[in-house]
Enzyme design. Structure first.
Site, short mmCIF file in Angstrom:
data_model
loop_
_atom_site.label_atom_id
_atom_site.label_comp_id
_atom_site.label_asym_id
_atom_site.label_seq_id
_atom_site.Cartn_x
_atom_site.Cartn_y
_atom_site.Cartn_z
N LYS A 115 0.96 -1.10 -0.13
CA LYS A 115 0.01 0.22 -0.20
C LYS A 115 0.79 1.38 -0.14
O LYS A 115 2.03 1.36 0.31
CB LYS A 115 -0.90 0.05 1.21
CG LYS A 115 -0.13 0.23 2.64
CD LYS A 115 -0.04 1.32 3.16
CE LYS A 115 0.89 1.30 4.55
NZ LYS A 115 1.73 2.25 4.70
N ASP A 156 -2.60 -1.66 9.96
CA ASP A 156 -2.57 -1.76 8.44
C ASP A 156 -2.91 -3.05 7.95
O ASP A 156 -3.26 -3.10 6.88
CB ASP A 156 -0.89 -1.52 8.04
CG ASP A 156 -0.63 0.22 8.27
OD1 ASP A 156 -1.42 0.76 8.62
OD2 ASP A 156 0.39 0.19 7.90
P1 ATP Z 1 4.13 -0.28 7.93
O1 ATP Z 1 4.24 0.30 6.64
O2 ATP Z 1 2.96 -1.03 8.17
O3 ATP Z 1 4.55 0.83 8.97
P2 ATP Z 1 6.57 -1.66 6.96
O4 ATP Z 1 6.20 -1.91 5.52
O5 ATP Z 1 7.32 -0.23 7.13
O6 ATP Z 1 5.39 -1.48 7.78
P3 ATP Z 1 7.35 -4.30 7.48
O7 ATP Z 1 7.64 -4.52 6.24
O8 ATP Z 1 5.99 -4.51 7.75
O9 ATP Z 1 7.54 -2.59 7.71
O10 ATP Z 1 8.42 -4.68 8.72
C1 ATP Z 1 8.67 -4.07 9.80
C2 ATP Z 1 9.05 -5.16 10.80
O11 ATP Z 1 8.13 -6.24 11.06
C3 ATP Z 1 10.59 -5.68 10.06
O12 ATP Z 1 11.47 -5.08 10.36
C4 ATP Z 1 10.30 -7.42 10.81
O13 ATP Z 1 11.09 -7.46 11.90
C5 ATP Z 1 8.75 -7.44 11.10
N1 ATP Z 1 8.14 -8.43 10.53
C6 ATP Z 1 7.20 -9.21 11.13
N2 ATP Z 1 6.64 -10.11 10.01
C7 ATP Z 1 7.02 -9.63 9.11
C8 ATP Z 1 7.03 -10.10 7.58
N3 ATP Z 1 6.10 -11.15 7.25
N4 ATP Z 1 7.45 -9.36 6.74
C9 ATP Z 1 8.12 -8.45 6.66
N5 ATP Z 1 8.60 -7.73 8.01
C10 ATP Z 1 7.94 -8.63 9.23
#
Ligand code: ATP
Length: 303
Positions: free
Chosen positions: A14, A141
């Site tokens: 997203k 989210d």
């Molecule tokens: P958001 O945009 O919802 O704030 P994000 O995209 O910045 O999230 P994610 O890729 O969801 O961040 O990852 C945040 C942290 O979540 C990672 O550093 C990791 O430790 C943890 N995590 C748990 N499950 C997952 C997964 N399936 N894929 C990636 N990271 C994960």
């Protein structure tokens, strides 16, 4: 209901086309007015019958994905199994294209995908409203990852109202390393400590532009209140933003809490030009041209 022993769910990343952030609440969360748009950059989660709960991951960022019970996909399986009164025995394989810790809700996407995949694998046929409740329990989210399309999120972002969206073209620039979402919210709190933070409200102009499919109108209304906070932690992202607009992007913004940056472009031709310019910038690790809106978590294979 399926009789499958293996179910694959595709789930989108997203971008927040509006991310209006209120002052920190007593519980530490922030009220948000959050316009989510699902984009055609997908992870796939495959749930396979197994003797225990295990997780594996492939993709360029696979080494940064936890494979234990902290993985949101594993947590989704555990919560669903506990509600159904069964053991969470499943192998979850994540084919990861969404940048990790990139502000594109990759972990949330995998949580929603695992939930749908396990529901089909275990033949639970859980009502949609209950799946959405579990998503909200997993994270702010996650409900949007299940629903996809375009939606206004209020509360912590988890209360969703679908909104209309025309087709738009985007380029995403993946940065080196990730940013912690809580750290970006803490930077937001520091930067706004001496100001009165307005109550977050969805922008009627932005919602009208989104529905119209007019990229110039949308470009004029995009806003991310977390952008100054993300830039305070990663000032070099300003170079990426400038490179994209210099190459013809109609607008550039940090995606969610960053450090991925999003560039709204007029069409596929412009996307290719902007992507080529971004690839030459040292602060950009990779580019992902995409379109929006994309459907939410969907079963794509069951056998
Ligand atoms: P958001 O945009 O919802 O704030 P994000 O995209 O910045 O999230 P994610 O890729 O969801 O961040 O990852 C945040 C942290 O979540 C990672 O550093 C990791 O430790 C943890 N995590 C748990 N499950 C997952 C997964 N399936 N894929 C990636 N990271 C994960």
């Amino acid at each position: 209901m399926t009789g499958a022993s293996c179910v694959t769910v595709r789930v989108p990343a997203k971008v927040n086309v509006q991310l209006a952030v209120g002052a920190a609440r007593p519980d530490g969360f922030h009220d948000l007015a959050n316009v989510f748009l699902a984009v055609s950059l997908f992870d796939e989660v495959t749930a396979t019958a197994a003797d225990a709960l295990t997780v594996s991951c492939e993709g360029p960022d696979a080494d940064q994905v936890p494979l234990d019970r902290t993985n949101l996909a594993a947590r989704a399986a555990e919560i669903l199994a506990a509600r159904a009164g069964i053991a969470p025995h499943v192998h979850l394989h994540i084919a990861k294209s969404i940048p990790v810790a990139g502000g594109m809700a990759g972990g949330s996407a995998d949580g929603a995908a695992a939930l749908l995949a396990c529901d089909a694998l275990w033949k639970l046929d859980t009502p949609r409203a209950e799946l959405l409740d579990i998503c909200a329990e997993l994270g702010s989210d996650v409900p949007f990852s299940l629903v996809g399309g375009a939606a206004l999120g209020t509360g912590r972002g988890e209360i969703l109202t679908p909104v209309d969206a025309g087709t738009f073209h985007w380029v995403f620039a993946v940065a080196h390393g990730g940013l912690s979402t809580p750290a970006v919210f803490r930077a937001f709190d520091r930067l706004t400590a001496d100001t009165v933070v307005p109550v977050p409200r969805a922008s009627p102009e932005l919602l009208a532009a989104l529905a119209s499919g007019d990229p110039d109108a949308l470009a004029a209304t995009l806003v991310n209140d977390l952008q100054p906070a993300a830039l305070s932690l990663r000032p070099e992202l300003a170079d990426t933003l400038a490179a994209g607009t210099g190459a013809g992007a109609l607008a550039a913004l940090v995606s969610g809490s960053g450090p991925t940056t999003a560039f709204l472009v007029r069409d596929a031709e412009s996307a290719a030009k902007v992507a080529a310019a971004l690839e030459a910038v040292p602060t950009c690790r990779a580019t992902r041209p995409t379109t929006s809106p994309a459907p939410g978590a969907t079963v794509v294979a069951a056998f």
